[in-house]
Design an enzyme around this catalytic site. Structure first.
Site, short mmCIF file in Angstrom:
data_model
loop_
_atom_site.label_atom_id
_atom_site.label_comp_id
_atom_site.label_asym_id
_atom_site.label_seq_id
_atom_site.Cartn_x
_atom_site.Cartn_y
_atom_site.Cartn_z
CG ASP A 65 -24.66 25.76 27.49
OD1 ASP A 65 -25.34 24.88 28.07
OD2 ASP A 65 -23.43 25.64 27.30
CE1 TYR A 67 -30.01 18.99 24.95
CE2 TYR A 67 -31.11 19.95 23.05
CZ TYR A 67 -31.17 19.35 24.29
OH TYR A 67 -32.38 19.11 24.87
CG PHE A 78 -35.10 22.21 27.16
CD1 PHE A 78 -34.44 21.36 28.03
CD2 PHE A 78 -35.46 23.47 27.62
CE1 PHE A 78 -34.14 21.75 29.33
CE2 PHE A 78 -35.18 23.87 28.92
CZ PHE A 78 -34.51 23.01 29.78
CG HIS A 186 -32.41 21.30 34.60
ND1 HIS A 186 -32.22 20.23 33.75
CD2 HIS A 186 -32.17 22.42 33.87
CE1 HIS A 186 -31.88 20.70 32.55
NE2 HIS A 186 -31.85 22.02 32.60
#
Length: 228
Positions: A65, A67, A78, A186
């Site tokens: 989701d 920031y 990202f 991740h």
């Protein structure tokens, strides 16, 4: 059918916008944006789709989701707007990019250069409340973005980069007879040392694209984000 995306994604996802789950999501977001601080700006919710049309998608990098801090999110997984500190996960992505392809990290986190080449930087949830990560989980976004993944899978010839367990869970939506999947832990500081570093996703993606008869991605970002 209301036009929400100004390219061929509108035709692909348009039927979803008329479904009851999306109408409920839309009403929920109207209340949220009216009463709270929500990211990204409402006019940038579909930015990933706007910058990377459906028929031009070659790679998907799936995030969770947006920031949840001020002035960061702008609709791409990202990526952050110019002028913001590079977030920790993206710092690690840049480290792996340097290890993999030799490109030194740039001093910004604006990934439009990738999006323009066919890298769909997609989050599974497209909005978030200020300071509350994953706060819009389970409101309907997952159904829409799962549909996007399934439609890309049907198109074929797409490399899906799935980092972390939440992203890997989307593997079931992808036809691996005509697409490719790259998985790794991740890139967050909590898990990057468990196998993200050394996974070489960028060179792997380019080799797979060449196998599909597609031009490779130029992963080297310009140092000046205004050049994008």
């Amino acid at each position: 059918m209301k036009t929400l995306i100004h390219n061929d994604w509108q035709e692909v996802l348009g039927p979803e916008f008329n479904k009851s789950y999306y109408q409920e999501l839309h009403n929920y977001l109207k209340r949220e944006y009216a009463t709270k601080t929500i990211y990204p700006d409402m006019y940038h919710i579909f930015q990933a789709f706007e910058w990377t049309p459906f028929m031009k998608v070659k790679v998907v990098i799936l995030g969770q989701d947006p920031y949840h801090g001020p002035n960061q999110a702008h609709g791409l997984s990202f990526s952050v707007l110019p002028g913001n500190k590079v977030p920790p996960s993206l710092v690690n992505i840049y480290k792996e990019l340097q290890s993999d392809l030799g490109y030194p990290p740039v001093h910004h986190g604006y990934l439009k250069h990738w999006a323009d080449q066919g890298v769909l930087l997609l989050n599974s949830v497209l909005t978030v409340e200020d300071g509350h990560a994953y706060s819009h989980r389970g409101k309907g976004w997952e159904q829409l973005t799962d549909t996007a993944i399934q439609k890309l899978s049907q198109k074929g010839g797409v490399v899906f980069i799935l980092w972390g367990n939440a992203a890997k869970a989307k593997s079931k939506l992808i036809d691996t007879t005509q697409n490719a999947i790259i998985t790794a832990p991740h890139p967050s500081p909590l898990s990057a040392y468990n196998g993200f570093f050394g996974s070489k996703p960028f060179s792997k993606a380019n080799r797979l694209l060449e196998n599909f008869g597609e031009a490779p991605i130029d992963w080297q970002l310009p140092e000046n984000p205004e050049e994008v």
